[in-house]
Design a protein around this motif. Structure first.
Motif, PDB file in Angstrom:
ATOM      1  N   UNK A 132      -4.745   3.145  -7.070  1.00  0.00           N
ATOM      2  CA  UNK A 132      -5.044   2.044  -8.264  1.00  0.00           C
ATOM      3  C   UNK A 132      -6.020   2.454  -9.195  1.00  0.00           C
ATOM      4  N   UNK A 133      -7.191   3.248  -8.684  1.00  0.00           N
ATOM      5  CA  UNK A 133      -8.093   3.773  -9.552  1.00  0.00           C
ATOM      6  C   UNK A 133      -7.485   4.686 -10.635  1.00  0.00           C
ATOM      7  N   UNK A 134      -6.732   5.554 -10.261  1.00  0.00           N
ATOM      8  CA  UNK A 134      -6.281   6.804 -10.961  1.00  0.00           C
ATOM      9  C   UNK A 134      -5.113   6.438 -11.783  1.00  0.00           C
ATOM     10  N   UNK A 135      -4.473   5.139 -11.346  1.00  0.00           N
ATOM     11  CA  UNK A 135      -3.020   4.736 -12.300  1.00  0.00           C
ATOM     12  C   UNK A 135      -3.351   4.060 -13.308  1.00  0.00           C
ATOM     13  N   UNK A 136      -2.034   3.942 -14.174  1.00  0.00           N
ATOM     14  CA  UNK A 136      -2.363   3.330 -15.453  1.00  0.00           C
ATOM     15  C   UNK A 136      -2.147   1.937 -15.120  1.00  0.00           C
ATOM     16  N   UNK A 137      -2.379   0.982 -16.348  1.00  0.00           N
ATOM     17  CA  UNK A 137      -2.113  -0.336 -16.247  1.00  0.00           C
ATOM     18  C   UNK A 137      -2.610  -1.042 -15.132  1.00  0.00           C
ATOM     19  N   UNK A 138      -3.992  -0.738 -14.792  1.00  0.00           N
ATOM     20  CA  UNK A 138      -4.526  -1.532 -13.560  1.00  0.00           C
ATOM     21  C   UNK A 138      -5.676  -2.193 -14.051  1.00  0.00           C
ATOM     22  N   UNK A 139      -5.616  -2.887 -15.099  1.00  0.00           N
ATOM     23  CA  UNK A 139      -6.922  -3.586 -15.606  1.00  0.00           C
ATOM     24  C   UNK A 139      -7.424  -4.741 -14.727  1.00  0.00           C
ATOM     25  N   UNK A 140      -6.540  -5.380 -13.966  1.00  0.00           N
ATOM     26  CA  UNK A 140      -6.828  -6.432 -13.157  1.00  0.00           C
ATOM     27  C   UNK A 140      -7.699  -5.799 -11.920  1.00  0.00           C
ATOM     28  N   UNK A 141      -7.141  -4.670 -11.466  1.00  0.00           N
ATOM     29  CA  UNK A 141      -8.010  -3.955 -10.228  1.00  0.00           C
ATOM     30  C   UNK A 141      -9.107  -3.502 -10.743  1.00  0.00           C
ATOM     31  N   UNK A 142      -9.338  -2.746 -12.121  1.00  0.00           N
ATOM     32  CA  UNK A 142     -10.636  -2.211 -12.403  1.00  0.00           C
ATOM     33  C   UNK A 142     -11.542  -3.155 -12.797  1.00  0.00           C
ATOM     34  N   UNK A 143     -11.205  -4.423 -13.187  1.00  0.00           N
ATOM     35  CA  UNK A 143     -12.082  -5.659 -13.549  1.00  0.00           C
ATOM     36  C   UNK A 143     -12.815  -5.878 -12.014  1.00  0.00           C
ATOM     37  N   UNK A 177       0.844  -1.156  -0.126  1.00  0.00           N
ATOM     38  CA  UNK A 177      -0.097   0.020  -0.071  1.00  0.00           C
ATOM     39  C   UNK A 177       0.767   1.369   0.041  1.00  0.00           C
ATOM     40  N   UNK A 178       1.931   1.202   0.796  1.00  0.00           N
ATOM     41  CA  UNK A 178       2.857   2.388   0.754  1.00  0.00           C
ATOM     42  C   UNK A 178       3.596   2.439  -0.528  1.00  0.00           C
ATOM     43  N   UNK A 179       3.916   1.520  -1.145  1.00  0.00           N
ATOM     44  CA  UNK A 179       4.583   1.609  -2.644  1.00  0.00           C
ATOM     45  C   UNK A 179       3.516   2.162  -3.570  1.00  0.00           C
ATOM     46  N   UNK A 180       2.505   1.727  -3.273  1.00  0.00           N
ATOM     47  CA  UNK A 180       1.151   2.289  -4.359  1.00  0.00           C
ATOM     48  C   UNK A 180       1.071   3.821  -4.238  1.00  0.00           C
ATOM     49  N   UNK A 181       1.378   4.049  -3.119  1.00  0.00           N
ATOM     50  CA  UNK A 181       1.093   5.752  -2.878  1.00  0.00           C
ATOM     51  C   UNK A 181       2.316   6.474  -3.560  1.00  0.00           C
ATOM     52  N   UNK A 182       3.255   5.786  -3.815  1.00  0.00           N
ATOM     53  CA  UNK A 182       4.735   6.121  -4.212  1.00  0.00           C
ATOM     54  C   UNK A 182       4.669   6.178  -5.679  1.00  0.00           C
ATOM     55  N   UNK A 183       4.241   5.198  -6.623  1.00  0.00           N
ATOM     56  CA  UNK A 183       4.636   4.934  -7.783  1.00  0.00           C
ATOM     57  C   UNK A 183       3.365   3.861  -8.505  1.00  0.00           C
ATOM     58  N   UNK A 184       3.380   3.880  -9.611  1.00  0.00           N
ATOM     59  CA  UNK A 184       2.348   2.833 -10.253  1.00  0.00           C
ATOM     60  C   UNK A 184       2.676   1.580 -10.109  1.00  0.00           C
ATOM     61  N   UNK A 185       1.482   0.817 -10.095  1.00  0.00           N
ATOM     62  CA  UNK A 185       1.507  -0.756  -9.885  1.00  0.00           C
ATOM     63  C   UNK A 185       2.837  -1.233 -10.853  1.00  0.00           C
TER      64      UNK A 185
END
Length: 202
Positions: A112-123, A22-30
């Motif tokens: 995750x919602x605002x990042x790129x390349x997050x198809x798995x999360x969005x699904x 979670x901390x890393x997600x706040x710093x950079x894209x997945x």
């Protein structure tokens, strides 16, 4: 006793990995996060990580599963507010309830919602929202058509619109409150949800 200690250790390990992720997600894209960064941040060994998660995607699914179960489950039963509503009241709209949880940003879900390349999360997120829409507005069983529109199409359309609205909210700095955003969404969706059933074929 030994089993309890083992279980506690496993829970602590998973919590440490989730926290680091979670901390890393706040710093950079997945897509730019590596497993090595996760285990370094969590201070666990590589073999320990793989005891719990086969891949980074498995970790994402586990993190999202817990978040979705909490957000979607509490939205459906309306029993858990977790301090979201200081005045003690609960919003009438289930969409407002979800938005309030998103605003809390548990697990950096907004990254995750605002990042790129997050198809798995969005699904997974879309499937959770579709579940809410089905259960809240259509009840159990097959979703019937409204005004000639197939029920499954309607549920998918509403879920997709909700997700795009949330992403618009993020892109614009989350200026609106959950209540305001919920009002916009319901104003647009009300004609769909309140449409009369299609007349029977002649």
């Amino acid at each position: 006793m030994a089993g309890e200690k083992w279980d506690r250790r496993q829970r602590r390990t998973r919590a440490a990995v989730f926290g680091a992720f979670s901390e890393l997600l706040a710093e950079k894209p997945y897509d730019r996060i590596t497993i090595q960064e996760i285990i370094d941040q969590a201070n666990v060994g590589r073999s320990t990580f793989y005891m719990h998660f086969g891949t980074k995607d498995d970790l994402l699914r586990a993190l999202c599963g817990g978040l979705f179960d909490h957000i979607i489950g509490s939205a459906l039963d309306r029993t858990h507010t977790h301090g979201l509503y200081p005045d003690g009241g609960r919003p009438v709209s289930i969409f407002c309830h979800i938005l309030a949880h998103l605003q809390e940003n548990d697990g950096n879900i907004l990254s995750l919602l605002s990042g790129e390349s997050n198809d798995l999360f969005l699904k997974d997120f879309r499937n959770g929202i579709k579940k809410v829409i089905r259960e809240r507005f259509f009840g159990e069983g097959e979703v019937e058509e409204l005004s000639g529109v197939p029920g499954d199409f309607l549920v998918n359309h509403i879920a997709g619109s909700f997700i795009e609205m949330v992403r618009w909210w993020l892109e614009n700095g989350m200026v609106q409150t959950p209540e305001e955003l919920d009002g916009y969404f319901r104003a647009v969706m009300a004609p769909l949800l309140e449409a009369p059933p299609s007349p029977p074929p002649r």
